[in-house]
Design an enzyme around this catalytic site. Sequence first.
Site, short mmCIF file in Angstrom:
data_model
loop_
_atom_site.label_atom_id
_atom_site.label_comp_id
_atom_site.label_asym_id
_atom_site.label_seq_id
_atom_site.Cartn_x
_atom_site.Cartn_y
_atom_site.Cartn_z
N ALA A 1 -88.84 39.10 59.30
CA ALA A 1 -88.54 40.27 60.12
C ALA A 1 -89.04 40.04 61.54
CB ALA A 1 -89.17 41.52 59.52
N GLY B 1 -94.78 42.01 59.46
CA GLY B 1 -94.20 41.44 58.25
C GLY B 1 -94.65 42.12 56.98
N GLU C 1 -95.02 40.42 50.87
CA GLU C 1 -96.09 39.78 50.10
C GLU C 1 -97.36 40.64 50.05
OE1 GLU C 1 -95.35 36.06 52.32
OE2 GLU C 1 -95.36 35.14 50.36
#
Length: 747
Positions: free
Chosen positions: A518, A711, A714
Amino acid sequence: MSASATTGLHTGQPRSRVDGHAKVTGAAKYAAEFTASGLLHGVVVSSPIAKGRITKLDITAAMAVPGVVEVFTHQNRMRTAWRNAKFQDEVAPPGAPFRALYDDKIVYSGQPIALVVAETFELARYVATLVHAEYDIEAPSTDLRAVRGSAYVPSKKRSGINPPPKPRGDAPGVLADSQIRVDAEYYQPAEYHNPMEPHASTVIWEGGGKITVHDKTQGVGNTQAYITNVFGLKKDDVHVVAPYMGGGFGSGLRPQYQLYLTVLATLQLERSVRVVLTRDQMFTFGHRPETIQTVSFSARQDGTVTAIRHEAIAETSTFEDYQEVVVNWTGLTTSCENVELDYKLVQLDRYTPADMRAPGAPTGQFAFESALDEMSYKLGIDPIELRLRNYAETDENQGLPHTSKALRDAYRLGAEKFGWAGRNPQPRSTCEGHELVGWGTATGAWDAQMQKTSASATLTPDGKLTVATASADIGTGTYTILTQLAADALGLSMEAVTTKLGDTDLPFSPLEGGSWTAASAGSAVQAACCKVRSALLGFAQEMPSSPFKDVTLDQVDFKEGRLVLRNNPGIGVAYGDIMQASGLEQIHMEESAARDPAVQKTHASYTHSAVFAEVRVDEELGTVRVTRIVNAICAGRILNPKTARSQIIGGVVFGIGMALHEEALDDSKIGRFMNHNFAEYHIPVNADIQDIEVIFVDEPDDMTSPIGVKGLGEIGICGTAAAIANAVYHATGRRVRDLPITIDKLL
Ligand code: MOS
């Protein structure tokens, strides 16, 4: 153009996936769905032994069946590159990458020994059973606990190795003198990614040595480079097209052996070939490594952490040194003057482990965040209060300030939402019906990265915009966020924008991994759109009696398909009219974006999370249910709260799997993972998932990337298993340090 320049109608708003319709109607094509006339089908034959040599490989019976085209083995395959470096992909760890059908040597159980290629899939599958192999079997070594004494520190000189930071202070000395200590060992089993879409490659023979490759990959560029290096082909002859991916989680970062086999068969036969791995075979390559960790740490009565020692011993293969980042998180999230972090490897007769969703972070955080929880009970200090007392303002591993860190807000907002203040600190204090209820918390952290990426933006006179970059959308919502950014950059509706991804003909992008896409692709798309804006203004200025003659970019807006004066929006001109006046069929711009190299040197950049978990444990049955999770996320600017929330929910579900279900079970006598199917390798199903709440903490960050993005994805799994394990302790008074927390460990 600054970040705020494109905060507009779409960016920052919850938007449904632009590729949603294509996906649910089946129009979105995956690697195994592309086809060609005369397509052949390949099926892989796998080795049942883990170590030894093939003494006999008889393909006579297989070749005798009508419709069988070829059975490829190490004895009849074409020559490929010789040097190891040619097989090393973008994220290969140091060593000699695995080569399928290379020679008679078997280095792990499940290793491909032959590829049967036939006119139909059914035939190939049947004929695979006729390939007769005999072996000279050696005893494999796959018992990590038994051979942990052989652990070694991998050479730090080679790239791809992530050594822990140098020790600071005197951890051993302080620990030896400390009265209040936690010393414990933690265990993380091997886990497999298990994406819904199995690994597959369809390679189309275009004639004249040219191929089109459809591969399940997180990066078409990596796939292309691997093929050109290994098979000695020219870049122009290898076109990789992979527009969609049914989940990767890291399994598609490195080219997998089915790609090598499919390309090999295509080139040798000069015909199009497809190879799809079976679900069983999805357990025959990279996995989250089995890891043993020891933590020793000490604190004063007031909760101040005085020394930390955290060591990890993880498996790798006999041919590559794969190393995650497991222990560094401990030094990152907890402020402490005396820290010793250590990471060693043990070679097992298995395939090289691979990155799997936030590689290393949830593993390391499970250990240290569990240890912190143990300390909180020892000291009688609330677990959140203990973390606040040891809050690391800077990245003490590197001695750098953070680009932004709103973790304090995450603790506060998450605790409020969860109702943490109402927690009875006493373990086993809450019982409802026949279930014990427990609340636990943990901190998560992950890298906030940006990688150099290029993108193009093409505007046509009909007011339609196409943006493109070679990057993948591995299911995360990349198509959607790029469409939002582009639409806002040029003042268009999202319907007027088409985003193209997953094609080596498009501008360069690195792998989609590490939660950096992103920030990276988003910044590149925005930069390309900004060039289109400049061009539009330039052409508008050349129009006869233009009202834009002496106007600069910051005096105009790009709104509803028109260039307008900011202080007099009634005056404007449609993009189509500008282009017509200049006789342009399109405006096409390409631009790259990368992190400011100065920031790279002066600042650390991470995402953080505060995870709160509620579990209910039936002690008579030993069952654990996760009834509630609140995950408060600090990840900078959120481009699309809807797809972002989905990313975090997915990560939390993964974390629940890590805590309670997932484990690849090895029979070390034969060196093989035995539960290589969904019946026996458990992952969470709908019935395992209850209430998951996601909070995005406001965290302005103007250094990580030009668009303010840090981001996502995760970070959702980070800390989750630890929070659940801590909740299980609070419910039951039992500390489980071996994942997953299965029934047998609670009875
Ligand atoms: Mo991720 S494990 O970098 O796909």
